[in-house]
Scaffold this active site. Structure first.
Site, PDB file in Angstrom:
ATOM      1  N   LYS A  20       3.258  56.804  -9.133  1.00 51.45           N
ATOM      2  CA  LYS A  20       2.049  56.851  -9.954  1.00 51.45           C
ATOM      3  C   LYS A  20       1.760  55.448 -10.461  1.00 51.45           C
ATOM      4  CE  LYS A  20       2.789  61.558 -11.718  1.00 51.45           C
ATOM      5  NZ  LYS A  20       3.127  62.354 -12.933  1.00 51.45           N
ATOM      6  N   LYS A  78       2.892  74.437 -11.667  1.00 51.68           N
ATOM      7  CA  LYS A  78       3.547  74.008 -12.901  1.00 51.68           C
ATOM      8  C   LYS A  78       4.326  75.183 -13.472  1.00 51.68           C
ATOM      9  CE  LYS A  78       1.834  69.746 -13.443  1.00 51.68           C
ATOM     10  NZ  LYS A  78       2.670  68.534 -13.568  1.00 51.68           N
TER      11      LYS A  78
END
Length: 327
Positions: free
Chosen positions: A246, A150
């Site tokens: 997702k 990230k």
């Protein structure tokens, strides 16, 4: 006998802060749905995401609006068509899959005509911190086959280089969570190639990614926030080389499988992703992961306490939950 519906909010404390470019999460807030019939109960979970205009309250309201159809004998297609793609529909869809599997005494895999989900390598996430701390975090799990890094726009290249130096053999996914702009993407590409990054995930805001049409760098770019359902695929395919599927975006396993298959038919790369959730959110996603190039399903690994009997991880490999947990 008709179905009965129960929906509630559940909270799971995280074992450590989960920091991305949008902020820091210390608690996973989810919606849990139970659909019962003839003494059998199916369960599903959804994670409302503020980025998509969702909250626990709005998701529970969406499920309540669907109560009459769910309990009144409407077909699954009718129920799902009456709900928008998102966390609420995901929880309902997965609960109905689980209920149907238990009623039929056939697993979801058997109903789909595919192999039972097996262990799958999953990305382990390195959250945003200083390059030194991120390198320490990467070194602690450097034997894992796949890491997700990230980053934001402050010092992302230093972060990426630090993680690569600490984990020289792991495959890397870099995820700015929409925090970069075109100039930074173009400037970062040589460093991403130098650091042998496998894929760059959603670098720019979904509303500002038009410039990606026709752009090809040395590292493929994967859509996340830019793609929700199969209806988005035509435009996304012109801008990205892969998509992240997702269940909380597609609105359940039904639509997730449709999107994954359509992407594969186009020759696009495929990631199976998740929100920070419990194992109840991951168990259905394992069916998408079997088709994927990359699995990013470590959401439950951030919880201080998961649901009993859920998935478990060893050396970067996610193992399915106990029999009877879901599906």
């Amino acid at each position: 006998m008709s179905r009965t519906l129960k929906a509630r909010a559940d909270r799971f404390a995280l074992s450590r802060p989960f920091r991305i470019s949008r902020g820091i999460k210390t608690v996973a807030e989810v919606v849990t749905v139970e659909v019962a019939m003839d003494g059998v109960t199916g369960r599903g979970e959804g994670v409302p995401y503020p980025r998509y205009g969702e909250s626990i309250e709005s998701s529970l309201a969406e499920i309540e609006d669907a109560r009459a159809a769910i309990e009144g004998g409407a077909s699954v297609a009718e129920i799902l068509s009456g709900m928008r793609a998102g966390a609420a529909r995901n929880a309902v869809d997965c609960a109905i899959w689980d209920l149907t599997a238990k009623q039929s005494r056939r697993s979801v895999a058997q109903m789909l005509g595919v192999a039972e989900p097996g262990p799958v390598p999953t990305a382990l996430t390195i959250v945003i911190d200083t390059p030194r701390i991120m390198a320490e975090a990467a070194a602690a799990i450097s034997d894992a086959p796949l890491l997700k890094v990230k980053v934001d726009a402050t010092e992302p290249l230093a972060m990426i280089r630090a993680v690569r130096a600490a984990a020289p053999d792991a495959a890397l996914i870099v995820d700015p969570n929409e925090s970069w702009d075109e100039a930074l993407v173009r400037a970062a590409m040589p460093v991403l190639a130098e650091c042998r990054v496998d894929v760059l995930e959603q670098p720019c805001k979904a509303e500002e990614d038009g410039w990606l049409a026709g752009f090809r760098g040395p590292v493929p770019i994967c859509a996340d926030e830019s793609v929700h359902t199969v209806d988005d695929l035509d435009s996304v395919a012109a801008r990205y080389q892969a998509i992240n599927v997702k269940l909380d975006k597609t609105g359940g396993l039904t639509a997730a499988l449709e999107l994954a298959k359509a992407a594969r038919e186009r020759g696009m790369g495929l990631m199976s992703g998740c929100m920070v959730c419990s194992s109840l959110g991951i168990a259905p996603a394992l069916h998408v992961a079997q088709m994927a190039d990359w699995a990013d399903l470590d959401g439950p690994l951030w919880l201080a306490d998961d649901r009993p009997g859920g998935v478990w991880e060893a050396n970067g490999t996610m193992h399915p939950p106990e029999e009877g947990f879901w599906g």
